[in-house]
Design an enzyme around this catalytic site. Structure first.
Site, mmCIF file in Angstrom:
data_model
loop_
_atom_site.group_PDB
_atom_site.id
_atom_site.type_symbol
_atom_site.label_atom_id
_atom_site.label_comp_id
_atom_site.label_asym_id
_atom_site.label_seq_id
_atom_site.Cartn_x
_atom_site.Cartn_y
_atom_site.Cartn_z
ATOM 1 N N LYS A 1 1.646 -1.331 -34.232
ATOM 2 C CA LYS A 1 1.340 -1.936 -32.806
ATOM 3 C C LYS A 1 0.130 -3.083 -32.913
ATOM 4 O O LYS A 1 -0.770 -2.420 -33.658
ATOM 5 C CB LYS A 1 1.413 -0.982 -31.837
ATOM 6 C CG LYS A 1 2.417 -0.347 -31.433
ATOM 7 C CD LYS A 1 2.133 0.673 -30.250
ATOM 8 C CE LYS A 1 3.325 1.643 -30.127
ATOM 9 N NZ LYS A 1 4.494 0.879 -29.298
ATOM 10 N N ARG B 1 12.968 8.346 -30.405
ATOM 11 C CA ARG B 1 14.230 8.762 -30.579
ATOM 12 C C ARG B 1 14.611 9.644 -31.563
ATOM 13 O O ARG B 1 15.621 10.481 -31.656
ATOM 14 C CB ARG B 1 15.334 7.472 -30.323
ATOM 15 C CG ARG B 1 15.168 6.509 -31.866
ATOM 16 C CD ARG B 1 15.720 5.295 -31.290
ATOM 17 N NE ARG B 1 14.775 4.440 -30.469
ATOM 18 C CZ ARG B 1 15.271 3.281 -29.824
ATOM 19 N NH1 ARG B 1 16.173 2.432 -30.274
ATOM 20 N NH2 ARG B 1 14.274 2.514 -29.022
#
Length: 470
Positions: A237, A311
């Protein structure tokens, strides 16, 4: 419990009168001449959240007027605990009628401060309430405070081990059982994706399982994403995107707090809490884009993006949850920025594979003033997660429908016959608002508790047979 105390009939208590533009004239007529002059001089306008302190003739405090919107009772008194002088206050009978429990709840939420790292913190004003209201509100306020505390705590002090300890402490209080798989034990127990995401950190990944209740009661499984910090992995990020990633365990905080409410209320369920918790770090053995991981459910998943890690840890936990043949699975996760683009920071995105579940929890959300919004499991979008060498990928090239494709990914790991709800939460307030201090926030927690109370209440359970059909 910060901000609320039981009224015992002793000591001075200052009344707080809720007013709006329709009721201010009647309020003025009840005030004395000196108080009316004070009110005029103050320039007070009865807009939502505005307040004015009315003095008595001895330079004390006679009354507080606060502007309210009757349609938002939770916000009626929420800005006052940090604004008023220290002392005891009560909601006056005069003025605009607001729900006293919701007003008191808003007061308590506004009294919250996270002061673990502060030398001192101001003491909030106190609202006196009845014993019955105090007993009703206390568990909810403590649960919201727990979510906020967990999310606000920096990762250095809130890693996988600390999340596990929080669950163990809660289990000890409620006489529940805890089991955990740590590090390479995850591989031996067939939780490969949890291990793959967390293996690069010096803090071992783990899956924590807590069980409580009678084995003969309906099985309720709560699952929470516990990414204690998310660098994005090798798909790193940027600094702005990484700054607040201590909050990426917000889903686990919600599931833990909801479990505490279920146990405190002694709902007649067989409760299982599953928290996969990791730190998504970067090192020589980090998960790589292009890797293929074989999940617990047997699906081969191509890693399109290591920043779609939530996820991955959830899919093993959901597969394990489905093996228990539960009556209901609910998972909470700070899963996608796409949900925030679609709905903003205040509205969690709800997905479910059962229409009655959606209507039931949304009805509870409206009743508790704890909003969320349903998004569809639009199955044609499965194609967005296609892979040329594995069963499917964990993300795809398209930036469209990111919250939906993430939910569709998770749905693959839930048995078709199992009722399931997925909540994509933000778990954060970007700025300070009355009752919503900047930092960690509980979103949809009270709504889900109200829904579970109705679904599993003793009377309802006795008259409503269990149904697993679509």
């Amino acid at each position: 419990m910060s901000g609320l105390i039981e009224y015992r009939g002793r000591g001075a208590v200052t009344p707080i009168e809720a007013v709006d533009r329709q009721s201010i004239a009647a309020c003025r007529r009840r005030l004395g001449a000196a108080a009316r002059r004070w009110l005029d001089a103050s320039g007070f306008e009865p807009s939502r959240g505005s307040a004015v302190l009315i003095p008595d003739d001895k330079n004390g405090l006679a009354r507080v007027l606060v502007g309210v919107d009757p349609q938002q009772p939770l916000a009626a008194l929420a800005g006052l605990p940090q604004q008023l002088p220290a002392g005891r206050y009560r909601l006056a009978e005069e003025g605009v009628a607001v729900d006293p429990q919701l007003a008191a709840l808003g007061w308590a939420l506004g009294a919250y401060r996270f002061d673990r790292y502060r030398k001192s913190a101001p003491v909030p004003a106190q609202l006196v309430v009845s014993r019955a209201d105090l007993n009703t509100l206390k568990p909810q306020i403590e649960a919201v405070g727990l979510v906020r505390d967990l999310v606000n705590t920096p990762t250095e002090d809130m890693g996988p081990e600390q999340i596990a300890q929080t669950i163990k402490d809660m289990a000890r209080t409620h006489r529940a059982k805890v089991k955990e798989w740590v590090g390479d034990a995850l591989l031996k127990a067939n939780f490969p994706t949890i291990h793959a995401v967390g293996r690069a950190s010096h803090r071992a990944p783990r899956l924590v399982e807590m069980t409580w209740g009678k084995a003969t009661d309906p099985k309720l499984v709560l699952v929470g994403k516990g990414v204690c910090f998310d660098t994005g992995g090798l798909d790193l990020k940027p600094s702005a995107g990484m700054r607040w990633m201590k909050k990426d365990m917000g889903g686990s905080a919600h599931a833990i707090a909801l479990a505490s409410l279920v146990m405190a209320a002694k709902l007649p369920v067989r409760l299982t809490l599953l928290i996969p918790t990791v730190e998504n770090a970067v090192s020589g053995n980090a998960l790589r884009p292009g890797d293929v991981v074989r999940t617990r459910a047997g699906h081969a998943v191509e890693i399109d993006n290591t920043d779609a890690e939530g996820r991955l840890i959830l899919c093993d936990a959901l597969a394990y949850a489905g093996e228990q043949d539960p009556d209901l699975i609910v998972d909470f996760a700070t899963l996608t920025g796409a949900a925030r683009v679609a709905l903003g920071p205040d509205l969690p995105a709800l997905f479910t594979n059962r229409e009655p579940l959606a209507s039931g929890v949304l009805e509870a959300a409206e009743a508790t003033h704890d909003p969320m919004w349903r998004l569809p499991l639009w199955r044609p979008y499965h194609s967005m997660l296609s892979s040329y060498l594995a069963d499917f990928a964990n993300s795809g090239a398209s930036r469209h429908a990111g919250a939906i494709t993430a939910a569709l990914y998770l749905e693959r790991f839930v048995p078709e016959a199992t009722p399931w709800m997925h909540v994509d939460v933000y778990a954060w307030n970007d700025s300070h608002r009355p009752g919503r201090p900047r930092g960690g926030e509980a979103q949809s927690l009270r709504a889900f508790f109200a829904f579970l109370q109705k679904r599993y209440g003793k009377a309802q359970r006795a008259s409503k047979p269990r149904s697993r059909k679509r």
